[in-house]
Enzyme design. Sequence first.
Site, PDB file in Angstrom:
ATOM      1  N   CYS A   1       4.166   2.204 -10.329  1.00 25.72           N
ATOM      2  CA  CYS A   1       4.136   1.279 -11.451  1.00 25.72           C
ATOM      3  C   CYS A   1       4.610   2.051 -12.681  1.00 25.72           C
ATOM      4  CB  CYS A   1       2.718   0.759 -11.658  1.00 25.72           C
ATOM      5  SG  CYS A   1       2.535  -0.210 -13.179  1.00 25.72           S
TER       6      CYS A   1
ATOM      7  N   HIS B   1       6.707   2.639  -0.955  1.00 26.30           N
ATOM      8  CA  HIS B   1       7.992   3.335  -0.859  1.00 26.30           C
ATOM      9  C   HIS B   1       9.114   2.306  -0.776  1.00 26.30           C
ATOM     10  CE1 HIS B   1       5.263   6.590   0.315  1.00 26.30           C
ATOM     11  NE2 HIS B   1       6.210   7.388  -0.121  1.00 26.30           N
TER      12      HIS B   1
ATOM     13  N   CYS C   1       1.575   2.382 -15.515  1.00 28.56           N
ATOM     14  CA  CYS C   1       0.414   3.284 -15.377  1.00 28.56           C
ATOM     15  C   CYS C   1       0.639   4.415 -14.375  1.00 28.56           C
ATOM     16  CB  CYS C   1      -0.838   2.496 -15.013  1.00 28.56           C
ATOM     17  SG  CYS C   1      -0.820   1.793 -13.346  1.00 28.56           S
TER      18      CYS C   1
ATOM     19  N   CYS D   1       0.507  -5.134 -10.811  1.00 31.22           N
ATOM     20  CA  CYS D   1      -0.195  -3.905 -10.461  1.00 31.22           C
ATOM     21  C   CYS D   1      -1.699  -4.146 -10.539  1.00 31.22           C
ATOM     22  CB  CYS D   1       0.214  -2.788 -11.427  1.00 31.22           C
ATOM     23  SG  CYS D   1      -0.672  -1.247 -11.173  1.00 31.22           S
TER      24      CYS D   1
ATOM     25  N   ASP E   1      18.693  -8.811   6.099  1.00 29.15           N
ATOM     26  CA  ASP E   1      19.580  -9.808   5.503  1.00 29.15           C
ATOM     27  C   ASP E   1      19.024 -10.214   4.130  1.00 29.15           C
ATOM     28  OD1 ASP E   1      21.604 -11.644   5.142  1.00 29.15           O
ATOM     29  OD2 ASP E   1      20.608 -13.217   6.307  1.00 29.15           O
TER      30      ASP E   1
ATOM     31  N   ARG F   1      14.286  -2.345   0.917  1.00 28.59           N
ATOM     32  CA  ARG F   1      12.961  -2.851   1.308  1.00 28.59           C
ATOM     33  C   ARG F   1      11.915  -2.079   0.519  1.00 28.59           C
ATOM     34  NH1 ARG F   1       9.218  -1.134   5.366  1.00 28.59           N
ATOM     35  NH2 ARG F   1      10.829   0.243   6.200  1.00 28.59           N
TER      36      ARG F   1
ATOM     37  N   CYS G   1       7.005  -5.064   9.089  1.00 32.98           N
ATOM     38  CA  CYS G   1       6.676  -3.634   9.076  1.00 32.98           C
ATOM     39  C   CYS G   1       5.179  -3.388   8.886  1.00 32.98           C
ATOM     40  CB  CYS G   1       7.468  -2.914   7.986  1.00 32.98           C
ATOM     41  SG  CYS G   1       6.939  -3.315   6.304  1.00 32.98           S
TER      42      CYS G   1
ATOM     43  N   CYS H   1      -3.271  -1.892 -13.570  1.00 28.24           N
ATOM     44  CA  CYS H   1      -3.055  -2.144 -15.002  1.00 28.24           C
ATOM     45  C   CYS H   1      -2.615  -3.563 -15.335  1.00 28.24           C
ATOM     46  CB  CYS H   1      -2.053  -1.143 -15.574  1.00 28.24           C
ATOM     47  SG  CYS H   1      -0.341  -1.462 -15.076  1.00 28.24           S
TER      48      CYS H   1
ATOM     49  N   CYS I   1       8.508  -1.476   0.284  1.00 24.95           N
ATOM     50  CA  CYS I   1       7.369  -1.583   1.194  1.00 24.95           C
ATOM     51  C   CYS I   1       6.124  -1.215   0.386  1.00 24.95           C
ATOM     52  CB  CYS I   1       7.597  -0.622   2.360  1.00 24.95           C
ATOM     53  SG  CYS I   1       6.334  -0.666   3.619  1.00 24.95           S
TER      54      CYS I   1
ATOM     55  N   HIS J   1       0.526   4.593  -7.628  1.00 27.03           N
ATOM     56  CA  HIS J   1       1.324   4.528  -6.400  1.00 27.03           C
ATOM     57  C   HIS J   1       1.304   3.100  -5.859  1.00 27.03           C
ATOM     58  CE1 HIS J   1       2.888   5.747  -2.467  1.00 27.03           C
ATOM     59  NE2 HIS J   1       1.924   5.022  -1.926  1.00 27.03           N
TER      60      HIS J   1
END
Length: 141
Positions: A103, A112, A106, A54, A120, A126, A72, A57, A128, A109
């Site tokens: 996280c 998602h 802390c 992160c 596979d 996933r 993506c 933190c 992301c 964000h």
Amino acid sequence: MDPATEPAPKVVKSDAEWRAQLTPAEYQVLRQAGTERPFTGEYTDAKTQGVYSCRACGAELFRSDTKFESHCGWPSFFTPLAGDAVIERVDTSLGMRRVEVLCATCHSHLGHVFEGEGYDTPTDLRYCINSISLRLEPDAS
């Protein structure tokens, strides 16, 4: 996870402290649940072996051996480093159901998580994740 039942963050700072520590772009994503533009993040195509932590933190979140090419526009992982490294919170802010990834240390964000997309991978998940939410510590070897 419901915010009311989530574990409390281990790292707690005031808004002013986060603003002083993070760049404006980092703050917008990590503390205000923003999103960096696709295909612009420093780790989108990274192949370096190591641990992703992160950026707010320093908590270890993902290993490079769980990163995969999803095309993506953001780094994608099929599992976090440990089950308790992240919090998954239902997000309906854009009129659809998504699962936000935070996280656990802390509550910043990260991005998602999506399931059932047919990649596979061992988990069919996933994660992301915004590059700007992460910092890569390359393996020593």
